[in-house]
Each structure stands twice: as C-alpha cells, then as structure tokens.
Design an enzyme around this catalytic site. Structure first.
Site, PDB file in Angstrom:
ATOM      1  N   THR A  76       0.837  -1.105  -0.058  1.00 50.85           N
ATOM      2  CA  THR A  76       0.123   0.109   0.011  1.00 50.85           C
ATOM      3  C   THR A  76       0.753   1.256   0.056  1.00 50.85           C
ATOM      4  OG1 THR A  76      -1.716  -1.001   1.177  1.00 50.85           O
ATOM      5  CG2 THR A  76      -1.680   1.207   1.246  1.00 50.85           C
ATOM      6  N   GLN A 183       0.888  -9.563  -5.649  1.00 54.57           N
ATOM      7  CA  GLN A 183       0.392 -10.924  -5.792  1.00 54.57           C
ATOM      8  C   GLN A 183       0.965 -11.769  -6.706  1.00 54.57           C
ATOM      9  OE1 GLN A 183      -2.125 -12.415  -4.364  1.00 54.57           O
ATOM     10  NE2 GLN A 183      -3.373 -10.827  -3.195  1.00 54.57           N
ATOM     11  N   SER A 203       5.240  -6.809  -1.451  1.00 57.49           N
ATOM     12  CA  SER A 203       4.716  -6.824  -0.175  1.00 57.49           C
ATOM     13  C   SER A 203       5.266  -8.149   0.491  1.00 57.49           C
ATOM     14  CB  SER A 203       3.136  -7.019  -0.024  1.00 57.49           C
ATOM     15  OG  SER A 203       2.832  -7.008   1.304  1.00 57.49           O
ATOM     16  N   ALA A 204       5.455  -8.372   1.805  1.00 54.84           N
ATOM     17  CA  ALA A 204       6.101  -9.623   2.514  1.00 54.84           C
ATOM     18  C   ALA A 204       4.976 -10.534   2.882  1.00 54.84           C
ATOM     19  CB  ALA A 204       7.064  -9.171   3.726  1.00 54.84           C
ATOM     20  N   CYS A 328     -10.337  -6.749   1.118  1.00 52.72           N
ATOM     21  CA  CYS A 328     -10.519  -5.153   1.471  1.00 52.72           C
ATOM     22  C   CYS A 328     -11.934  -4.716   1.382  1.00 52.72           C
ATOM     23  CB  CYS A 328      -9.392  -4.538   0.386  1.00 52.72           C
ATOM     24  SG  CYS A 328      -7.967  -5.380   0.357  1.00 52.72           S
TER      25      CYS A 328
HETATM   26  C1  PLP Z   1      -2.369  -6.977  -0.659  1.00 50.91           C
HETATM   27  C2  PLP Z   1      -2.152  -6.315  -1.880  1.00 50.91           C
HETATM   28  C3  PLP Z   1      -1.766  -4.679  -1.690  1.00 50.91           C
HETATM   29  C4  PLP Z   1      -1.607  -4.185  -0.154  1.00 50.91           C
HETATM   30  O1  PLP Z   1      -0.470  -4.653   0.390  1.00 50.91           O
HETATM   31  P1  PLP Z   1       0.070  -4.525   1.864  1.00 50.91           P
HETATM   32  O2  PLP Z   1       1.450  -4.779   1.920  1.00 50.91           O
HETATM   33  O3  PLP Z   1      -0.824  -5.165   2.524  1.00 50.91           O
HETATM   34  O4  PLP Z   1      -0.110  -3.020   1.975  1.00 50.91           O
HETATM   35  C5  PLP Z   1      -1.469  -4.093  -2.632  1.00 50.91           C
HETATM   36  N1  PLP Z   1      -1.947  -4.510  -3.704  1.00 50.91           N
HETATM   37  C6  PLP Z   1      -2.204  -5.792  -4.126  1.00 50.91           C
HETATM   38  C7  PLP Z   1      -2.258  -6.484  -5.488  1.00 50.91           C
HETATM   39  C8  PLP Z   1      -2.323  -6.543  -3.097  1.00 50.91           C
HETATM   40  O5  PLP Z   1      -2.587  -7.961  -3.101  1.00 50.91           O
END
Ligand code: PLP
Length: 387
Positions: A76, A183, A203-204, A328
């Site tokens: 995010t 993803q 993202s981790a 979400c």
């Molecule tokens: C989960 C996700 C996010 C947000 O990631 P965070 O690390 O939870 O902030 C953003 N983009 C996509 C496509 C996601 O699946």
C-alpha cells in the site's frame, strides 16, 4: 471447535516457520536488535548487515540491484510512494496517468487523490479476462502522459498481465511504468533486468513473510526520481524516512529467498491442486470461473454460482475460510468492483467466492472445500427454487 480450512492465501499468508525463526533472532538483547542507522557501535553495524542481506535477497529474486530496493511498510505504501511520488516529481512534463478500473484500492485511491490535485487519470476497462492489451495501452497514452500503473496479478481473479509487451509500450512512448506485484512475487518469474518496468510494489505478507513490511523497486538505469511522501531522517536515500524495522526486513528477505528456492515445486503443486478443485467442481452445474483460465497464478480461483444468494452461501460455508470478492471490500456488501469491471453479471458476482490456496494447502483441504461448496450450493438452490 474444528477450525475452518484456511483458503484465503490471497488476503494474507501465514509466516513460514523458517521466516519466523529468523525474525525472532532480531528482537531481544541477545539478538540483532539495534538501530541499523547506528554507525558508532557493533550492534548497529550488525543490524545494518542483516538489513543489507535482506535487501540482496529481495533484489536477487527480481534480478535487480539492491540499491533499487526502497523499504516501505507494505505494498500500500509502495503504491502511494510510486504514484504520488512520480506524479509530483514529473508534473512539469505532464499531468496524465493511465491505470485500470480493477486495480487495488491503494492504486485507485492514490489516483483519486491526484485527481483532486489537478491530475487527469484514465481508468482503462480490461477485457472479460481482466487484462489490458498492449494495443489498448498504447492508444490510451497521450503526449501529456507521465505514468502508467497496472498490476501484475489481480488479487481477486488471479489474471496475470504480460509485463514484457506492456513495458515495451511504455518505454517506446517514454512514460514511466509502475507495477503492483504484491500478488505475483514468488508465483510468477519476474526479471527486472529484462523487463521495462520503472517502479514495482512489493509486499512480504503475501509470500509467507510478516505483515507491515514491503518495498518499492525504483529503477536506477534509466534513473527514476520520486518526491518522498514520508519526511524525517532521510533514510532509504531520502525516499522513505523512518527507522528500519530489522526483524521485519529480515523476515521479508528470508521469505523472498525461500520462495525463490521453492517457486518451481510450489507452482507445480498448486497447479495440481487447482485442477483438482476445478475438475471436482465440474460435478456441479451452473457455475463459472472468473479471470483468465491459463494466463494466471494457480493459487487464486474465483467462482460464481447461478441461483444462489452470495451471503447465504458464505454463511453456510463455515468450515471454509474463503473470501467473497476481495478481503479489502468485505466490510461492504456491494458486488466486487473487479468482477463488475470485467463484466460479470450481478447474479454471478454477488455469489462469487475467492478460494485461494498456498504453501500449506493439502489435497484433503481441497476435497473438503469441494464437498462443502457442492453440498451447500445444491441445498441453497433447493431452498430458493421457485415451484
Ligand atoms: C495485498 C495487496 C496490496 C496491499 O499490500 P499491503 O502490504 O498489505 O499494504 C496491494 N496490492 C495488491 C495487489 C495486493 O494484493
């Protein structure tokens, strides 16, 4: 009480035990707890070393330079930094941005914010599989376009963009290309040395790392500049201030290293489980799979059913932890904007389930899920049948 089977890996994944172990070694007095920015003692040097090793693991998985990785609190924040930071820096060149209407909210809301600041955003409508073609992108780029933001893999339907062809268009037209890869990391190969991507959000916690940590890839050659969105001590070459959370970064590094080792066997195993799920569900009439059938990650299966109320279906599936649409969005009851965006009818969108599987999913989990879904859909159809 028997806990439900966890089939919501696209919302988040459990931390891998190996990752948790490495993280726990970076917290207390006997471990690597110090501030990585402390230059005056060995505690700080050790922490910095751990952070830089983690940075290298992330860079290695994506074939980029570690100096191109900027730590953030997640995808995010990376999306916000990429989109707002680039728009602000390059606003003298133009004020037009191209994205799609099925992006993650972190991208869509960043774009909405920029619209309120005088930027113009084009929200492209993907095809029925959820994909934007290179030709469509090329048509949308104008002389005042500065940035294109498209996700690699959609979090609700799993469709995967061809980044090579899209990146060729943006490079040819001289605009920046941002990709949200939250993803796709660890599920599809990504080679930033051979793909024209300028900014990539990571993202981790979608790849067996901890929540609350991520990164933004910022290309050095050709150089991309950003206006920082977080001001402070000038960490991360001024792009993102804030004391680096050593345990989180070590967790992310270890998760990325691990998935790099496992990606081949994991993809094969998840592809098999996907086939088992979809083939077994074929015993039931009146359902459809949303998203591209083959150009996708194997772990996400979005299925909608005819003649079933979505809320009743979700309630009846108490033995399964699945998502209706995106996690979400689950606070609101509206049909998912992603399913709407690819033209799914209301009947199938409102009853859609996102079943997402991962590292710890077993054949038995899939069998449980299929039996539960078939039985409950049949039952609900019987109850609602009009005689
Ligand atoms: C989960 C996700 C996010 C947000 O990631 P965070 O690390 O939870 O902030 C953003 N983009 C996509 C496509 C996601 O699946």
């Amino acid at each position: 009480m028997q806990l439900p089977v966890y089939l919501d890996y696209a919302a988040t994944t459990p931390v891998d035990p190996l990752v948790a172990k490495r993280m726990s070694e970076c917290l207390s007095l006997g471990g690597v707890f110090a501030n990585p920015a402390s230059r005056s003692h060995i505690y700080g040097w050790q922490a910095e070393q751990e952070v830089e090793t983690a940075r290298r693991h992330v860079a290695d998985l994506l074939s980029c330079d570690p100096r191109e990785i900027v730590w953030t609190s997640g995808a995010t924040e990376a999306d916000n930094l990429a989109i707002k930071g680039a728009a602000e820096f390059y606003s003298n060149r133009g004020r037009h941005i191209v994205t799609s209407c099925i992006e993650h909210k972190a991208v869509l809301d960043s774009c909405r914010h920029l619209e309120s600041r005088g930027f113009d955003v084009s929200y492209l409508r993907p095809d029925a599989d959820g994909l934007i073609s290179a030709e469509q992108l090329n048509r949308a780029i104008r002389s005042d376009t500065i940035l294109v933001s498209l996700m690699h893999v959609n979090n609700e339907i799993g469709s995967a963009h061809d980044l090579h062809s899209l990146g060729a268009v943006t490079r040819d037209r001289g605009v920046l290309f941002h990709v949200d890869a939250a993803q796709s990391v660890g599920k599809l190969p990504i080679d930033l040395s051979a793909t024209n991507i300028d900014l990539m959000s990571l993202s981790a916690h979608k790849v067996y790392g901890p929540k609350g940590v991520g990164a933004l890839f910022v290309r050095r050659e050709p150089r991309v500049d950003l206006v920082a969105q977080m001001h402070g001590g000038g960490h991360e070459r001024g792009m993102r201030s804030g004391t680096l959370p050593t345990h989180q970064l070590v967790g992310m590094g270890e998760a990325f290293r691990l998935v790099g080792e496992l990606i081949g066997e994991e993809t094969a195993r998840l592809t098999e489980l996907r086939s088992l799920f979809l083939d077994s569900l074929a015993a039931l009439p009146g359902w459809q799979l949303h998203g591209h059938k083959t150009q996708c990650v194997p772990g996400i299966m979005n299925v909608g059913f005819s003649g079933v109320d979505g809320e009743s279906l979700l309630m009846s599936l108490r033995q399964l932890a699945v998502s209706s649409g995106s996690a979400c969005m689950s606070a609101t009851l509206e049909p998912s904007y992603v399913l709407r965006g690819i033209g799914v009818s209301d009947e199938f969108a409102q009853s859609a389930l996102r079943v997402s599987i991962g590292r710890f999913t077993t054949r038995a989990d899939i069998e449980t899920a299929v039996i539960a879904i078939i039985n409950n859909v049949r039952q609900l159809r019987k109850l609602t049948a009009v005689f």
